[in-house]
Design a protein around this motif. Sequence first.
Motif, PDB file in Angstrom:
ATOM      1  N   CYS A 114       0.851  -1.262   0.120  1.00 54.85           N
ATOM      2  CA  CYS A 114       0.004   0.173  -0.126  1.00 54.85           C
ATOM      3  C   CYS A 114       0.802   1.365  -0.076  1.00 54.85           C
ATOM      4  O   CYS A 114       1.536   1.271   1.005  1.00 54.85           O
ATOM      5  CB  CYS A 114      -0.952   0.050   1.299  1.00 54.85           C
ATOM      6  N   SER A 115       0.907   2.032  -1.111  1.00 50.85           N
ATOM      7  CA  SER A 115       1.439   3.251  -1.043  1.00 50.85           C
ATOM      8  C   SER A 115       0.897   4.633  -1.229  1.00 50.85           C
ATOM      9  O   SER A 115      -0.503   4.544  -1.552  1.00 50.85           O
ATOM     10  CB  SER A 115       2.311   2.973  -2.575  1.00 50.85           C
ATOM     11  N   ALA A 119       0.117 -10.195   4.075  1.00 53.95           N
ATOM     12  CA  ALA A 119       0.829  -9.548   4.726  1.00 53.95           C
ATOM     13  C   ALA A 119       0.845  -7.898   4.283  1.00 53.95           C
ATOM     14  O   ALA A 119       0.556  -7.791   3.049  1.00 53.95           O
ATOM     15  CB  ALA A 119       2.488  -9.813   4.714  1.00 53.95           C
ATOM     16  N   ILE A 120       0.580  -7.165   4.853  1.00 52.83           N
ATOM     17  CA  ILE A 120       0.326  -5.742   4.786  1.00 52.83           C
ATOM     18  C   ILE A 120       1.579  -4.824   4.676  1.00 52.83           C
ATOM     19  O   ILE A 120       2.151  -4.487   5.913  1.00 52.83           O
ATOM     20  CB  ILE A 120      -1.060  -4.890   5.232  1.00 52.83           C
ATOM     21  N   VAL A 121       2.145  -4.245   3.600  1.00 57.27           N
ATOM     22  CA  VAL A 121       3.429  -3.744   3.734  1.00 57.27           C
ATOM     23  C   VAL A 121       3.259  -2.106   2.905  1.00 57.27           C
ATOM     24  O   VAL A 121       2.790  -1.877   2.152  1.00 57.27           O
ATOM     25  CB  VAL A 121       4.558  -4.268   2.702  1.00 57.27           C
ATOM     26  N   PRO A 122       3.212  -1.510   4.220  1.00 54.91           N
ATOM     27  CA  PRO A 122       3.225   0.210   3.876  1.00 54.91           C
ATOM     28  C   PRO A 122       4.428   0.341   2.990  1.00 54.91           C
ATOM     29  O   PRO A 122       5.547   0.178   3.148  1.00 54.91           O
ATOM     30  CB  PRO A 122       3.088   0.813   5.141  1.00 54.91           C
ATOM     31  N   THR A 151      12.818   8.643  -3.702  1.00 56.50           N
ATOM     32  CA  THR A 151      13.117   7.654  -2.720  1.00 56.50           C
ATOM     33  C   THR A 151      11.965   6.897  -2.496  1.00 56.50           C
ATOM     34  O   THR A 151      10.564   7.420  -2.263  1.00 56.50           O
ATOM     35  CB  THR A 151      13.616   8.134  -1.031  1.00 56.50           C
ATOM     36  N   VAL A 152      11.976   5.621  -2.386  1.00 60.79           N
ATOM     37  CA  VAL A 152      10.907   4.533  -2.114  1.00 60.79           C
ATOM     38  C   VAL A 152      11.304   3.630  -0.960  1.00 60.79           C
ATOM     39  O   VAL A 152      12.279   3.104  -0.925  1.00 60.79           O
ATOM     40  CB  VAL A 152      10.722   3.654  -3.465  1.00 60.79           C
ATOM     41  N   ILE A 153      10.311   3.744  -0.074  1.00 61.73           N
ATOM     42  CA  ILE A 153      10.588   3.157   1.321  1.00 61.73           C
ATOM     43  C   ILE A 153       9.571   2.246   1.617  1.00 61.73           C
ATOM     44  O   ILE A 153       8.052   2.408   1.262  1.00 61.73           O
ATOM     45  CB  ILE A 153      10.826   4.121   2.462  1.00 61.73           C
ATOM     46  N   TYR A 154       9.937   0.959   1.897  1.00 59.35           N
ATOM     47  CA  TYR A 154       8.998  -0.245   2.234  1.00 59.35           C
ATOM     48  C   TYR A 154       9.139  -0.369   3.770  1.00 59.35           C
ATOM     49  O   TYR A 154      10.062  -0.563   4.228  1.00 59.35           O
ATOM     50  CB  TYR A 154       9.435  -1.406   1.686  1.00 59.35           C
ATOM     51  N   GLY A 155       8.027  -0.084   4.634  1.00 63.83           N
ATOM     52  CA  GLY A 155       7.874  -0.396   6.088  1.00 63.83           C
ATOM     53  C   GLY A 155       7.935  -1.865   6.240  1.00 63.83           C
ATOM     54  O   GLY A 155       7.728  -2.719   5.469  1.00 63.83           O
ATOM     55  N   ILE A 166      -3.816   1.846   7.978  1.00 62.18           N
ATOM     56  CA  ILE A 166      -2.816   1.561   6.777  1.00 62.18           C
ATOM     57  C   ILE A 166      -2.226   3.003   6.450  1.00 62.18           C
ATOM     58  O   ILE A 166      -0.993   3.083   6.389  1.00 62.18           O
ATOM     59  CB  ILE A 166      -3.349   0.726   5.697  1.00 62.18           C
ATOM     60  N   MET A 167      -3.267   3.905   6.147  1.00 63.09           N
ATOM     61  CA  MET A 167      -2.726   4.928   5.457  1.00 63.09           C
ATOM     62  C   MET A 167      -1.804   5.764   6.850  1.00 63.09           C
ATOM     63  O   MET A 167      -0.743   6.553   6.217  1.00 63.09           O
ATOM     64  CB  MET A 167      -3.964   5.854   5.433  1.00 63.09           C
TER      65      MET A 167
END
Length: 194
Positions: free
Chosen positions: A38-39, A138-141, A155-159, A181-182
Amino acid sequence: MNLYKFAKNAVAILFFPLYRIKIIGKENVPKEGPVIICSNHISNLDPPVVGITSPRDIHFMAKGELFEKRFLGKLLLGIQAFPVRRGLSDRNALRKGLEILKNGETLGLFPEGTRSKTGEIGKPLAGAGFFALRSDAAIVPCVIIGPYKAFRRLTVIYGEPMDIEHYRKTKVSAKDTAEAIMNEIRILKENHQK
């Protein structure tokens, strides 16, 4: 080589030097099993950017009108996109998204549903919450930071994957789950803009 791999490689060759893309937290995306990435959404270029920076192949929803153009429709299907009718509860799109997750694949979502004109993170629609609650994914922000300007850093960041088991068990609404999520995406952005 299938069309998805070809398109991913071609876009990566162009975008990585053009936008000086930096990836943080790629290891946070689980290597197997169903995943929802989710981006935030700041540009029409977000789907290909998430696509080339994710270690997993991603299925994205795209607005239904795009599939009405014959060549473009075929191309989108070839790169694993599927249509959604915006502004409506599109049961076919919901079913397709759940089927992707059931097959252990990755679904890419932009919870806001539309681009932010200011770059600020907006309010989500309920869709991301629906998929999160109705699957065991799995929910990845994920957050995209920076302007889409030539030779400026993007920059792209995966939490880390969110623990939403409590939401699933206590039957929290899809809207509230999407808000949570947001909020994770918002925190991710704040932590990396300092």
